[in-house]
Write a protein that holds these residues in place. Sequence first.
Motif, short mmCIF file in Angstrom:
data_model
loop_
_atom_site.label_atom_id
_atom_site.label_comp_id
_atom_site.label_asym_id
_atom_site.label_seq_id
_atom_site.Cartn_x
_atom_site.Cartn_y
_atom_site.Cartn_z
N ARG A 335 9.89 5.34 -0.74
CA ARG A 335 9.35 6.67 -0.46
C ARG A 335 9.33 7.52 -1.73
NH1 ARG A 335 8.24 9.13 4.19
NH2 ARG A 335 9.29 7.51 5.38
N THR A 336 8.21 8.18 -1.98
CA THR A 336 8.09 9.04 -3.15
C THR A 336 8.63 10.44 -2.85
OG1 THR A 336 5.87 9.77 -2.52
CG2 THR A 336 6.02 7.81 -3.88
N ASP A 337 8.71 11.25 -3.89
CA ASP A 337 9.24 12.61 -3.73
C ASP A 337 8.37 13.44 -2.79
OD1 ASP A 337 11.29 12.02 -5.43
OD2 ASP A 337 10.32 12.88 -7.20
N ASN A 338 7.05 13.16 -2.76
CA ASN A 338 6.19 13.96 -1.89
C ASN A 338 6.08 13.38 -0.48
OD1 ASN A 338 4.61 11.74 -2.23
ND2 ASN A 338 2.88 12.79 -3.17
N GLY A 339 6.88 12.36 -0.18
CA GLY A 339 6.95 11.87 1.19
C GLY A 339 6.11 10.65 1.48
N TYR A 340 5.28 10.21 0.54
CA TYR A 340 4.47 9.03 0.80
C TYR A 340 5.35 7.78 0.77
CZ TYR A 340 0.91 5.44 0.50
OH TYR A 340 0.13 4.33 0.76
N ASP A 341 5.18 6.92 1.79
CA ASP A 341 5.99 5.72 1.92
C ASP A 341 5.17 4.51 1.51
OD1 ASP A 341 7.61 3.62 2.65
OD2 ASP A 341 8.12 4.42 4.61
N PHE A 342 5.59 3.84 0.44
CA PHE A 342 4.84 2.69 -0.08
C PHE A 342 5.05 1.41 0.72
CE2 PHE A 342 4.56 5.25 -3.96
CZ PHE A 342 3.26 4.97 -4.36
N SER A 343 6.00 1.40 1.64
CA SER A 343 6.31 0.14 2.32
C SER A 343 5.11 -0.42 3.06
CB SER A 343 7.51 0.32 3.27
OG SER A 343 7.22 1.29 4.26
N ASN A 344 4.24 0.45 3.60
CA ASN A 344 3.03 -0.03 4.26
C ASN A 344 2.15 -0.81 3.28
OD1 ASN A 344 2.73 3.09 6.07
ND2 ASN A 344 3.72 1.21 6.72
N GLU A 345 2.00 -0.29 2.08
CA GLU A 345 1.17 -0.97 1.08
C GLU A 345 1.85 -2.25 0.57
OE1 GLU A 345 -1.75 1.07 -1.51
OE2 GLU A 345 -0.33 2.75 -1.35
#
Length: 506
Positions: A335-345
């Motif tokens: 998860r990035t600081d702005n809340g985006y979660d890379f685990s889906n990608e």
Amino acid sequence: MKQVLWLLLLINIVVIRQINANTPAETSEGWSSNIEQFESELSDLQTQLDIPGLAYVVIKNGDVIAKSSLGYEQGEKTNRRPFLTSTPLRIASVTKSLTAVVIMQLVEEGMLKLDTSVKALLPDEDISPEITLNHLLTHTSEGKIGETYVYSTSRYALLGKVIEKVTQKALAKVFGERLIAATDMKAFDSPYLGSHAGFVSNVNEMTHYFKALDKGVLLRPESMQRLVNPSRSTQGTKLPVSLGWFAQKVQGQDIVWSFGQDDPDHSGALWVYLPKHHLTLFILANANTLSDPFRLLMGDARKSPFAMSFMRNFVFSAPGQPIPLMLPAKNKEARTDNGYDFSNEWVAHALVDIWTGKSDDGLRKLQAANAFSLDDKERDPIVHFSALRLDEPEVKDSALKMGEGLLQDQPNNRWILLAQGYLLQQRGRDSDAASCFNRILNLPNQQQDFLHRLFSVWSWTALAQITMENEPTKAKRYLTKVINSGIKGESLENAKALLETLSEWL
């Protein structure tokens, strides 16, 4: 000499980009870095998945903010004709989303009701009278009616006959009047058009359609809302579809979408739409690997790296501040600081790796994303299926436990049964595997179509492999069924080879 070749290559790339690029500068202002990153990621995926050419458009608030194309037409290794946004192809099953719009128009006009029995409209069809239009649109017409989502193209194709029955017009004419003329699209000949697939268009013309859809030209607001909201099963379970459109949340964002997967060397398509953002993506490619590796028929757009790149660059990123793709690395959080979660990608890119033979890289990404979680909410039929191509026994065992949970929820889902049967077979649990394959052969309320025949062939072949050593006569019966099924290609050749081996034993 090498410098000259590189210079010629650079000139060629620039020329092709100028030919292909159709991004209106006046509407893409502020998004240029997002567009540049998105197109770079598309190009990387295009190379990895061996897609000769693709074109795309991004529309926001009725304006095109990006439209371009990459690569070449299929089979053009000598002439190298560029694939353009004007190149027409079948959009495959994205046609289903157009059909849903026509059905809702007919509902608005009082010509159809969603709870009408299909048998009442099409009395000659061999179909249960309990099955309604709603069941066809939600892919809940097979197995226990209304209870389980199982993607069914053949059942969906019946909607074309329904449309022709109530309008007293050919489907092509209905589409021409209600969709093409209504949105100022250019029409292309669609010789294989059905309500399930076969509509021919290009990115330029589909742009007109998607703009009109977003502006409310085609449907009343209440009908659009019905297409945006996920449907529910008879037991109250949320389905991955609304009515002919896939519908889900992705990291808190409501999206609807559709995918197309034609013959391998013909086309693939992807449509993603966020109604609240008035934001649309459409991609058309001349290979079905735009969709095929990601099992999108299971209803999860998060498994498409194309869809997730779009979401990251245009939904979760601010204009001019694109979030760069981050793949798993030591000491990095998903998860990035702005809340985006890379685990889906990570899961989506793992599927790319597995498809292209890089299973070790794929497994690392799946593990980093905790994809084999056994939490009830995290059971994933696509991850479950991916384990078939992974070698590690412990991974297969985790997938088998996941499959048990999936089948508790969806006992009549033939895709999950097939993957579970193969996994059990790979782990030497032949008796349990045979149970899965026999369940497929005895599923209730199945459309007797090519896919049904294919599942039967796959199951008979697996049962023959399981019984060859101890029950060769039974195995021979299974293989004879395969050969007599009329199936062709690899499945037929495999059955013949097994039968030949068996004959040597008998």
